[in-house]
Design a protein around this motif. Structure first.
Motif, PDB file in Angstrom:
ATOM      1  N   ILE A 207       0.703  -1.033  -0.038  1.00  0.00           N
ATOM      2  CA  ILE A 207       0.438  -0.231   0.021  1.00  0.00           C
ATOM      3  C   ILE A 207       1.093   0.939  -0.057  1.00  0.00           C
ATOM      4  O   ILE A 207       0.676   2.197  -0.800  1.00  0.00           O
ATOM      5  N   ILE A 208       1.882   1.380   0.519  1.00  0.00           N
ATOM      6  CA  ILE A 208       3.066   2.468   0.763  1.00  0.00           C
ATOM      7  C   ILE A 208       3.817   2.401  -0.719  1.00  0.00           C
ATOM      8  O   ILE A 208       3.401   3.736  -1.133  1.00  0.00           O
ATOM      9  N   ILE A 209       3.868   1.608  -1.079  1.00  0.00           N
ATOM     10  CA  ILE A 209       5.223   2.025  -2.133  1.00  0.00           C
ATOM     11  C   ILE A 209       4.374   1.981  -3.682  1.00  0.00           C
ATOM     12  O   ILE A 209       4.481   2.555  -4.333  1.00  0.00           O
ATOM     13  N   LYS A 210       3.117   1.154  -3.441  1.00  0.00           N
ATOM     14  CA  LYS A 210       2.114   1.168  -4.548  1.00  0.00           C
ATOM     15  C   LYS A 210       1.488   2.826  -4.554  1.00  0.00           C
ATOM     16  O   LYS A 210       1.281   3.331  -4.964  1.00  0.00           O
ATOM     17  N   GLY A 211       0.942   3.656  -3.634  1.00  0.00           N
ATOM     18  CA  GLY A 211      -0.534   3.929  -3.033  1.00  0.00           C
ATOM     19  C   GLY A 211       0.399   5.610  -3.269  1.00  0.00           C
ATOM     20  O   GLY A 211       0.020   6.550  -3.019  1.00  0.00           O
ATOM     21  N   LEU A 212       1.816   5.318  -2.057  1.00  0.00           N
ATOM     22  CA  LEU A 212       2.132   6.924  -1.665  1.00  0.00           C
ATOM     23  C   LEU A 212       2.532   7.677  -2.659  1.00  0.00           C
ATOM     24  O   LEU A 212       3.292   8.548  -3.562  1.00  0.00           O
ATOM     25  N   LYS A 213       3.566   6.659  -3.068  1.00  0.00           N
ATOM     26  CA  LYS A 213       4.654   6.615  -4.376  1.00  0.00           C
ATOM     27  C   LYS A 213       3.442   7.672  -5.468  1.00  0.00           C
ATOM     28  O   LYS A 213       2.846   7.244  -6.186  1.00  0.00           O
ATOM     29  N   GLY A 214       4.383   9.131  -6.411  1.00  0.00           N
ATOM     30  CA  GLY A 214       3.602   9.853  -7.527  1.00  0.00           C
ATOM     31  C   GLY A 214       1.910  11.054  -6.881  1.00  0.00           C
ATOM     32  O   GLY A 214       1.910  11.276  -7.430  1.00  0.00           O
ATOM     33  N   THR A 215       2.276  10.347  -4.809  1.00  0.00           N
ATOM     34  CA  THR A 215       0.558  11.875  -4.878  1.00  0.00           C
ATOM     35  C   THR A 215       1.301  13.039  -3.938  1.00  0.00           C
ATOM     36  O   THR A 215       2.716  12.879  -4.019  1.00  0.00           O
ATOM     37  N   ALA A 268      -7.516  -3.361  -4.913  1.00  0.00           N
ATOM     38  CA  ALA A 268      -8.297  -2.237  -5.270  1.00  0.00           C
ATOM     39  C   ALA A 268      -7.743  -0.927  -5.426  1.00  0.00           C
ATOM     40  O   ALA A 268      -8.728  -0.112  -6.608  1.00  0.00           O
ATOM     41  N   MET A 269      -7.105  -0.629  -4.114  1.00  0.00           N
ATOM     42  CA  MET A 269      -5.884   0.250  -4.457  1.00  0.00           C
ATOM     43  C   MET A 269      -5.439   0.586  -5.242  1.00  0.00           C
ATOM     44  O   MET A 269      -5.085   1.341  -6.661  1.00  0.00           O
ATOM     45  N   ALA A 270      -4.691  -0.900  -5.865  1.00  0.00           N
ATOM     46  CA  ALA A 270      -3.670  -0.632  -6.942  1.00  0.00           C
ATOM     47  C   ALA A 270      -4.096  -0.815  -8.222  1.00  0.00           C
ATOM     48  O   ALA A 270      -3.697   0.124  -8.940  1.00  0.00           O
ATOM     49  N   PHE A 271      -5.342  -1.143  -8.394  1.00  0.00           N
ATOM     50  CA  PHE A 271      -6.119  -1.616  -9.484  1.00  0.00           C
ATOM     51  C   PHE A 271      -6.688   0.232 -10.028  1.00  0.00           C
ATOM     52  O   PHE A 271      -6.003   0.621 -10.822  1.00  0.00           O
ATOM     53  N   SER A 272      -7.247   0.833  -8.485  1.00  0.00           N
ATOM     54  CA  SER A 272      -7.185   2.118  -9.161  1.00  0.00           C
ATOM     55  C   SER A 272      -6.175   2.942  -9.142  1.00  0.00           C
ATOM     56  O   SER A 272      -6.318   3.484 -10.622  1.00  0.00           O
ATOM     57  N   GLY A 273      -5.888   2.900  -8.704  1.00  0.00           N
ATOM     58  CA  GLY A 273      -4.146   3.475  -8.916  1.00  0.00           C
ATOM     59  C   GLY A 273      -3.355   3.083 -10.103  1.00  0.00           C
ATOM     60  O   GLY A 273      -2.600   3.980 -10.892  1.00  0.00           O
ATOM     61  N   ASN A 274      -3.249   2.161 -11.056  1.00  0.00           N
ATOM     62  CA  ASN A 274      -2.317   2.180 -11.445  1.00  0.00           C
ATOM     63  C   ASN A 274      -3.481   2.090 -12.581  1.00  0.00           C
ATOM     64  O   ASN A 274      -3.076   2.126 -13.866  1.00  0.00           O
TER      65      ASN A 274
END
Length: 751
Positions: A207-215, A268-274
């Motif tokens: 979640i940290i790597i996939k979610g926070l990066k790029g924000t 679900a977060m990865a799908f939406s973010g990616n």
């Protein structure tokens, strides 16, 4: 000057909304399969968790938006007009492609489709510029337009992610099953705690790597994360292991369910973010392009789009709006449920109706696997094999027969492993800046874990392998089709902008048609009575079940026989082809019923077991009837397809009379069984003999014609074939009615 481009922006905005709907319908399989398949959490709670993940992912997706601007092509080599043509071509192609896959119920990659569409459209426009009236360059100069290094990385990522995800999923599941076996409830609490610590650490790091990066917030915590990876992972493992132990010890929490809930949120977060970039990245890039061009005052065919190479912040409200559309689609899309079903069916632990048919490659793969397995059994000591085998023995779950529907497709251990492995692989690839598809990773992990878990037994392996081959083949077909279709659409748009409204109308027409076909198929599936039923079947249930089948088959055979006679009279090849397809469908459905006899008998209550013999006989007669109409249809189609002479008027007249009598008989049969008026069966049986005699007379008439004026051996062969198969059809129908009458009388006596 700007008017046509304003209209194009409006069209792109509408296409983006439609693309969000069709895209989510396909990608929902990525993060819902494990939770729904294991039934760890109620469907409502799963959807709430996934919806929150999608919203959070939408906010964190801003860093991914650069792919549409400069990831595939070099924007400074294109003019504003070129860019708009590329973007229109991409969106039109993407919607069509994803909707087709959704209608087929096949999971595909929205990432791969958008990348190859951008590549195809950009290559097409580049070649037009190179070889156009003003073009002075050669084919070699194409590489100055296209960011070929990114394209190569993505293709490599596709191949690598398929193999790695499948292999790692299989290895981790095998190890997890050795630790847990199928009796995971009996494992020591510290094992559950350590497993929980490992799993939740992997997922939260993901979640940290996939979610926070790029924000926008990542820069505030960047100094804490970068360079401290090992410390974060080790500390998280200790903390989450202790928390897991406390939850198990004092609150009796099932850690596996907690892992599945957190894992569903993270994927679900990865799908939406990616993948949000796959749906709205192109329209946003188009809007940014338009803003830059409008301020320039330069012509659309002269304004260079180097501005797209700069980083542009995304609108947070726009991302949230997109996330909202995705969530609504998640809750309402029947096509999403169709795609999810494909993934669960291919990975389920138990037997059931198989969606895919075996093919030569799947048979070869299964035979090779059996040979390798046999070879391994000679090398590994028997004690080791016995130990491993004991860990994979499934417990007998004593559920009442009317509660069998509560059994999940697979257990909590496999669902947790699916989510952990998929999360770890996606985080590693993201941290290494390797392009991959979340669909490919999650699907192949699920296939690898199901293989390691012995879900693909001798009864189902050939079907499951065929399904996996079909899905993987579809992925590569996605890339090729996306490239070629986007290139074609881009060429048509660049040829004349009037093609845009024509193509948009075509998109609307095709999606409308696919939706209607999907709804029709969904209704047919609901009407079909597969015997993998959950309710307990009594003697009345057997009567109801068989009556519905007989009524339906009689009505359909009636229509099909009339169609064959009429189409043969008009010598209409197209109608005969359509009728033959419907006949094939009827045969497949009856074969499906026969394949489901096992589940039917398992569902009978103890007092109704003797009725199983009757039910098997009914299905046998129905199959005989279907085979007769199938032979009649195929022979007629073959005759007309080979351009043989039409049947003569006396022959057609006799056939029409037989058809009228058979129609009357089949209508009565259908009515008797539909209304359950079984006391009228005797009257129907009496009527049978007259029809039988008429068919025999028609055969005698044809013999006389041959002796006098018949000159066509092909006509004679077809005519005799139809009459003889009609006799077989009537015989099978009458045997069915006699069997049913005897059964009906015997049940009345018992009552």
């Amino acid at each position: 000057m700007g008017d046509p481009y304003i209209l194009m922006l409006v069209a792109l905005a509408v296409l983006a909304i439609v693309d969000l709907v069709v895209g989510v319908s396909n990608d929902a399989v990525n993060f819902l399969n494990s939770a729904i398949g294991s039934k760890a959490i109620s469907v409502r709670n799963i959807m709430i968790i996934a919806s929150l993940g999608v919203f959070f992912g939408a906010i964190t997706s801003s860093g991914m938006m650069e792919v549409a601007r400069k990831g595939i092509f070099n924007p400074n080599m294109f003019m504003f007009q070129d860019i708009m043509f590329i973007f229109m071509a991409v969106m039109i192609t993407d919607i069509l492609l994803l909707d087709i896959f959704n209608s087929l119920g096949m999971p595909t990659s929205t990432t791969v489709s958008i990348v190859f569409e951008l590549l195809g459209a950009a290559v097409c426009i580049s070649l037009i510029k190179i070889y156009g009236p003003d073009g002075t360059k050669s084919f070699v100069d194409l590489w100055t337009y296209i960011n070929h290094e990114t394209a190569t990385k993505i293709i490599f990522g596709i191949l690598l992610s398929v193999v790695v995800a499948f292999s790692v999923g299989a290895i981790v599941q095998f190890a997890s099953r050795l630790i847990y076996s199928f009796n995971f409830e009996k494992r020591a609490s510290y094992i559950n705690a350590l497993f929980g610590g490992f799993a939740i650490t992997a997922i939260t790091y993901f979640i940290i790597i996939k979610g926070l990066k790029g924000t926008p917030f990542y820069k505030d915590v960047k100094f804490l994360i970068e360079g401290n990876t090992f410390t974060i992972i080790a500390g998280s493992f200790v903390v989450w292991s202790l928390i897991s132990q406390l939850l198990i010890q004092f609150f009796k929490v099932n850690v596996l369910k907690l892992i599945i809930g957190v894992g569903t949120f993270s994927l679900a977060m990865a799908f939406s973010g990616n993948d949000l970039v796959n749906f709205v990245g192109v329209p946003i890039a188009a809007w940014n392009s338009y803003q830059a061009w409008e301020l320039s005052g330069i012509g659309a065919d002269a304004f260079s789009m180097g501005v797209l190479a700069k980083k542009v912040p995304s609108n947070i409200w726009l991302l949230l709006f997109s996330g909202g559309i995705m969530v609504v689609t998640l809750w309402t899309s029947s096509k999403a449920q169709n795609v999810i079903k494909t993934g669960i069916d291919l990975s389920r632990q138990g037997e059931g109706h198989e969606k895919f048919q075996p093919n030569p490659l799947s048979r070869v793969v299964v035979r090779a696997a059996m040979t390798i397995n046999k070879g391994i059994s000679y090398v590994i000591p028997q004690k080791t094999l016995a130990f491993v085998d004991a860990k994979f023995q499934k417990p007998v779950i004593a559920l009442p027969k009317d509660k069998t529907y509560e059994l999940p497709a697979f257990d909590l251990v496999r669902a947790a492993v699916n989510l952990i492995v998929a999360g770890i692989l996606i985080s590693i690839a993201t941290s290494m800046k390797l392009p991959l598809s979340t669909t490919y990773v999650t699907f192949m992990v699920a296939m690898g874990t199901s293989l390691a878990d012995r879900a693909w037994g001798r009864e189902s392996a050939v079907y499951r392998v065929a399904g996996v081959i079909n899905v993987i083949g579809g992925w590569f077909l996605t890339a090729i089709t996306a490239f070629l279709a986007a290139a074609l659409v881009a060429y048509l748009i660049s040829w004349d902008m009037v093609m845009i409204p024509i193509l948009l109308a075509f998109v609307a027409l095709l999606i409308g048609r696919n939706t209607l076909i999907h709804r029709k198929k969904s209704k047919e599936v609901k009407k079909q009575e597969y015997i993998e039923r959950a309710d307990l079947i009594t003697i009345n249930g057997v009567i109801e079940e068989s009556s519905d089948h007989i009524s339906e088959v009689a009505a359909r055979v009636n229509k099909l026989y009339t169609n064959v006679v009429d189409d043969l009279a008009s010598h209409d090849l197209n109608k005969l082809r359509k009728t033959d397809k419907h006949v094939g469908k009827l045969n497949d459905e009856i074969d499906g019923l026969k394949d489901g006899v096992f589940y039917f008998i398992k569902s009978l209550d103890e007092t109704s077991v003797p009725a199983s013999r009757f039910y098997i006989m009914v299905l046998g007669y129905l199959q005989d009837i279907a085979q007769s109409i199938s032979y009649i249809s195929r022979a007629s189609y073959k005759h007309v397809n080979n351009n043989h002479k039409n049947l003569k008027k006396p022959q057609l007249k006799d056939l029409k009379e037989i058809d009228n009598e058979l129609t009357s008989l089949l209508n009565k049969v259908s009515e008797v069984f539909h209304n359950r008026t079984f006391d009228h069966l005797d009257a129907v049986l009496v009527e049978k003999q007259a029809l039988f005699n008429d068919v025999s007379k028609s055969i005698e008439k044809q013999v006389e014609r041959i002796r006098t004026d018949e000159t066509s051996p092909k006509n004679t062969s077809l005519y005799f074939s139809i009459l003889l198969e009609t006799k077989d059809l009537i015989s099978a129908l009458m045997s069915l009615l006699q069997t049913y009458e005897e059964f009906h009388l015997s049940t009345k006596e018992v009552k």
